[in-house]
Design an enzyme around this catalytic site. Structure first.
Site, PDB file in Angstrom:
ATOM      1  N   ARG A 179      62.018  19.134 -12.278  1.00 44.10           N
ATOM      2  CA  ARG A 179      62.223  19.687 -13.625  1.00 44.10           C
ATOM      3  C   ARG A 179      60.883  20.088 -14.239  1.00 44.10           C
ATOM      4  NH1 ARG A 179      65.720  15.175 -16.552  1.00 44.10           N
ATOM      5  NH2 ARG A 179      65.446  16.560 -18.377  1.00 44.10           N
ATOM      6  N   CYS A 238      59.628  13.484 -22.553  1.00 42.19           N
ATOM      7  CA  CYS A 238      60.609  13.489 -21.450  1.00 42.19           C
ATOM      8  C   CYS A 238      61.654  14.546 -21.785  1.00 42.19           C
ATOM      9  CB  CYS A 238      61.223  12.100 -21.260  1.00 42.19           C
ATOM     10  SG  CYS A 238      62.135  11.483 -22.680  1.00 42.19           S
TER      11      CYS A 238
END
Length: 280
Positions: A179, A238
């Site tokens: 990601r 995050c």
């Protein structure tokens, strides 16, 4: 790993009837699996006496972003209604992968609770040890909870923009390498691929083994390999502010100072048209 931040299942079993200890079940669904019935899982089986610390329900519902910290007074009221007292020793746990318990730990600590521990190995370890579960809801008398809060511990979008553009702080991203490197889609629709320019990648799963943190030597080596310097300010990020708390837990275990959390995280940065991303 033995640190002041964790308690073992056998210790908790021995102290489960201690009136100065309260147990909080902080299980939550990961991104992309929000249809899971976590409250139903709690009712189906939890550690005896554990109250359900619903991170989603306890977040700021005036924000369009997930899991944002609520106002201190709102959190205090919710804790009192749940039956939680801020002067108790609070023990939080999740399913066993150390995914969401650190977020509960961080929330409670940031709102002024001094004595918060995480159950090492979570519910999975409790069950592996053959310890009993309880079904149904748990009710408790109103708690005595006072919330204090230092806003400097939270970073907002403008703070992170300055850190990214001017290098005033290191941004450390807990998402997976795929990601972070724009090699995989985000689990939430509508978000760009990539990462905040200049950020370092320390996937939260690299820090965890068997539902607790790795040794301090291993943690130190992981941050070193990622290029993170402990003598400079750090902003943890995050996907939505949950696993960034694993970074916070690891860094506090290593006694690193000047660490804060970007609560909006990639849900905010990756959803905007005016925020640059890497790879471009």
């Amino acid at each position: 790993m033995s640190t002041p931040f964790f308690v073992a299942a056998d210790w908790l079993a021995e102290h489960i009837n201690d009136p100065e200890i309260q147990i909080l079940d902080a299980r939550m669904a990961p991104a992309g699996q929000e249809d899971l019935d976590i409250a139903g899982d709690y009712r189906a089986g939890h550690i005896p006496g554990a109250l359900f610390f619903d991170i989603d329900a306890l977040s700021d519902h005036t924000s369009t972003l997930p899991h944002m910290l609520p106002r201190p007074e709102t959190f205090a009221v919710a804790m009192r209604e749940l039956g939680v007292s801020s002067d108790k020793h609070l023990v939080v746990y999740d399913g066993g992968n150390l995914f969401s318990a650190p977020r509960a730990w961080w929330m409670l600590r940031k709102f002024g609770v001094v004595n918060v521990s995480i159950l090492a190995g979570g519910l999975a370890e409790w069950q592996r040890d053959g310890l009993p579960l309880e079904q149904g809801e748990v009710s408790a008398p109103e708690g005595d909870f006072t919330a204090t809060f230092d806003p400097a511990l939270i970073k907002r979008l403008p703070d992170v923009m300055v850190a990214s553009f001017e290098g005033t702080a290191q941004i450390v991203d807990a998402r997976s390498a795929a990601r972070f490197n724009a090699e995989a889609d985000e689990p939430r629709p509508g978000l760009k691929r990539g990462h905040i320019p200049g950020a370092f990648n320390v996937p939260w799963t690299d820090l965890v083994i068997n539902g607790q943190l790795k040794t301090t030597d291993e943690l130190q080596a992981i941050f070193d390999r990622a290029g993170v310097a402990f003598d400079k300010p750090i902003i943890a990020s995050c996907g939505s502010g949950v696993t960034a708390a694993v970074l916070m837990l690891a860094l506090e275990t290593l006694e690193v100072k000047n660490v804060s959390l970007y609560d909006g995280s990639w849900c905010e940065w990756g959803s905007r048209s005016d925020t640059p991303v890497e790879p471009a």
